[in-house]
Design an enzyme around this catalytic site. Structure first.
Site: not given
Ligand code: AMP
Length: 550
Positions: A244, A246, A251, A266, A295, A334, A405, A411
């Site tokens: 998907e 990102k 969130r 979040r 998101e 999502f 996590r 990611k």
């Molecule tokens: P990070 O904040 O860098 O740990 O990355 C995870 C975050 O990416 C999640 O908490 C979401 O807010 C965001 N995110 C964006 N697109 C997606 C997606 N397709 N699926 C899940 N999380 C996503």
């Protein structure tokens, strides 16, 4: 339970460093608490006051604490502040101040654990203009009746940082041990109920129900999180994966029953009033009762806008309409966790995805099923071209695991690696930055403790430094020379070139060339990177697997 006994238990735990021994001690206490004390004790021992799903907050800052203690011990706010600066620990300083006062006072009313909780509820319930005065009155009442040792833990609870090292994992294990139930059942119930306090009561009263507990509307669960990883790694582990975009937004969790909907951030704060456009989109997209995960993305002329625009909207309480004209937020959904009375968290992602597509008429984020690296790389390149941050690569058979996590979601994004770290201290700047903080001390978490891993001074413009000063100036809890200790409340995303082992910081590691990226306003301090993750990245780096998209 008397609050004094709770304080004595905390003091005892503070002297223990072994995880198993701590769990043992707490497990021994839990069975003798009644049903009213048990949930409160379980939350308090983790340094939390309210259930994790609850939007309630105490709203007590260091200044209110200084004022309350100053009033009770009959001194000035400055004296309290100085005492706290001298010890570097609000709890110990309050304890010493109360000890001095104790010699002169004759009467105090015993504090009861549940009563303290009720007083905290009163504090949280006060809002509006008079709220600070009302909170102060409650705090004065509590400290007025506190013995010195109780004062230590009252102060720390008010700042929601107990510093005894009982994290969620330890308490979960203690609950399982105390009531002789399978720890996996406790974890399952915890994920769905999002309050270990209530789970503990259930574990004692109706253990058979632990496995049947499910997610409920208007009681948000923690969001499932992702680890940094590679496309190749995910394909090797899972064969077929879901890719998907990102999205660079914020969130949200959307809950709807009939005509009523609520949105949570979040951090599980309720943000419904700030996001009427998200609610409108999703109410129009389905007639079903749902809990959705997605998101919120800012768009202008069809192109995604950077994250900073979104977060502005999440925090906005007034003038939402005029802000909306400038920035339109759209949902990209999502995941689905609940549909018409049925919990879906344990179903595999592939099934949840099918249900999501059948349930929601619009706003579903695109998903691509992929089995080979070339196809995934093409989507990754396309994602970056469209202005997204990168891609998420998800295992199709994965359940929804709140708060975890893990490697089921990975990611993948380009550029420097970053870490989300807690800001625990700062140093005054020099020259034209003399009236501001010039560098910030950062920490990872390890079982409820925050361990420093380095300082960041690079990458911050003067304008941002000024904003950061405003953000931190009321959070100073101790001073020593040019350095200050800060109440850990803020998370920085920090880039670095390498992780090194180091004897200079308590974590045992240091960052090479740390660079400030942004304030993670959507993250709370208990979500910062753990020592384990840091150690994992260090090992990965040594094995030469530093690049993200290989
Ligand atoms: P990070 O904040 O860098 O740990 O990355 C995870 C975050 O990416 C999640 O908490 C979401 O807010 C965001 N995110 C964006 N697109 C997606 C997606 N397709 N699926 C899940 N999380 C996503």
């Amino acid at each position: 339970m008397q609050f004094l006994e709770f304080a004595q238990i905390c003091e005892h735990l503070e002297g223990i460093s072994g995880r198993l021994e701590m769990i043992e001690e707490v497990a021994a206490v839990l069975p003798r608490l009644d049903d009213e004390d048990l949930p409160v004790f379980v939350r308090f021992i983790m340094g939390r006051v309210f259930p994790d799903w609850s939007s309630k907050t105490l709203g007590v800052g260091p200044n209110l604490l200084y004022d309350a203690v100053a009033y009770v011990v009959g001194t000035k706010r400055e004296t309290v502040r100085e005492a706290i600066n001298a010890t570097g620990d609000a709890g110990l300083a309050v304890e010493h101040l109360l000890a001095k006062k104790e010699q002169t006072s004759f009467f105090i009313q015993e504090l009861d654990l549940v009563e303290v909780y009720r007083e905290f509820e009163r504090m949280a319930a006060t809002g509006g203009q008079r709220s600070q005065r009302e909170k102060l009155r409650v705090a004065q009442g509590l400290f007025g009746n506190a013995r010195p040792l109780e004062g230590r833990y009252l102060a720390r609870l008010m700042l929601e940082e107990l510093r005894i090292g009982m994290g969620e994992g330890n308490v979960r294990d203690a609950v399982a041990k105390a009531f002789e139930v399978d720890v996996r059942l406790v974890e399952h119930a915890h994920q769905a109920m999002n309050d270990l306090g209530e789970v503990a009561v259930l574990a004692r009263r109706k253990p058979a129900e632990l496995s049947r507990v499910t997610i409920e509307p208007f009681r948000p669960v923690k969001m499932m999180l992702a680890q940094a990883g590679t496309i190749a790694g995910q394909l090797a582990d899972h064969g077929e994966v879901a890719v998907e975009y990102k999205f660079d937004g914020s969130r949200f969790q959307f809950h709807k029953v009939g005509d009523v909907s609520r949105i949570y951030s979040r951090r599980l704060e309720e943000v419904t009033d700030s996001l009427p456009d998200i609610a409108k989109h999703l109410m129009a997209a389905t007639d079903h009762d749902v809990i959705l995960d997605g998101e919120a993305v800012a768009v202008r002329d069809g192109r995604p806008m950077p994250f900073q625009f979104v977060i502005r909207r999440f925090r906005r309480k007034h003038g939402v309409d005029s802000m909306m004209e400038k920035i339109e937020l759209v949902p990209r959904v999502f995941d689905i966790l609940y549909l018409d009375g049925e919990a879906l968290m344990d179903r595999p992602l592939a099934e949840r995805r099918k249900i999501l597509e059948e349930t929601l008429g619009a706003d579903v984020a695109e998903q691509f099923r992929v089995t080979d690296a070339a196809a995934a790389e093409a989507i990754y390149t396309e994602a970056l071209g469209l202005g997204h941050e990168g891609v998420m690569v998800k295992a199709l058979d994965s359940p929804y695991t709140p708060g975890v996590r893990g490697r089921l979601w990975v990611k993948v994004k380009p550029g420097v690696e970053t870490l989300d770290l807690a800001v625990v201290g700062a140093e005054w700047g020099e020259g034209r930055r003399a009236k501001m903080f010039g560098s910030f001390l950062l920490a990872v978490q390890d079982q409820g403790r925050l361990l420093p891993v380095g300082k960041v001074a690079t990458g911050i413009t003067d304008e941002v430094l000024a904003e950061l000063y405003t953000l931190f100036k009321d959070s100073v809890i101790a001073r020593s020379g040019k350095e200050v200790t800060l109440e850990p409340e803020v998370v920085f995303e920090v880039g670095y070139s390498e992780i090194q082992t180091s004897p200079n910081y308590a974590s045992g590691y240091a960052l090479r060339f740390p660079r400030f990226v942004r304030v993670r306003e959507d993250k709370s301090v208990d979500e910062v990177e753990s020592l384990d993750t840091l150690a994992g990245r260090y090992r990965q780096q040594k094995n030469g697997q530093g690049s993200l998209s290989d």
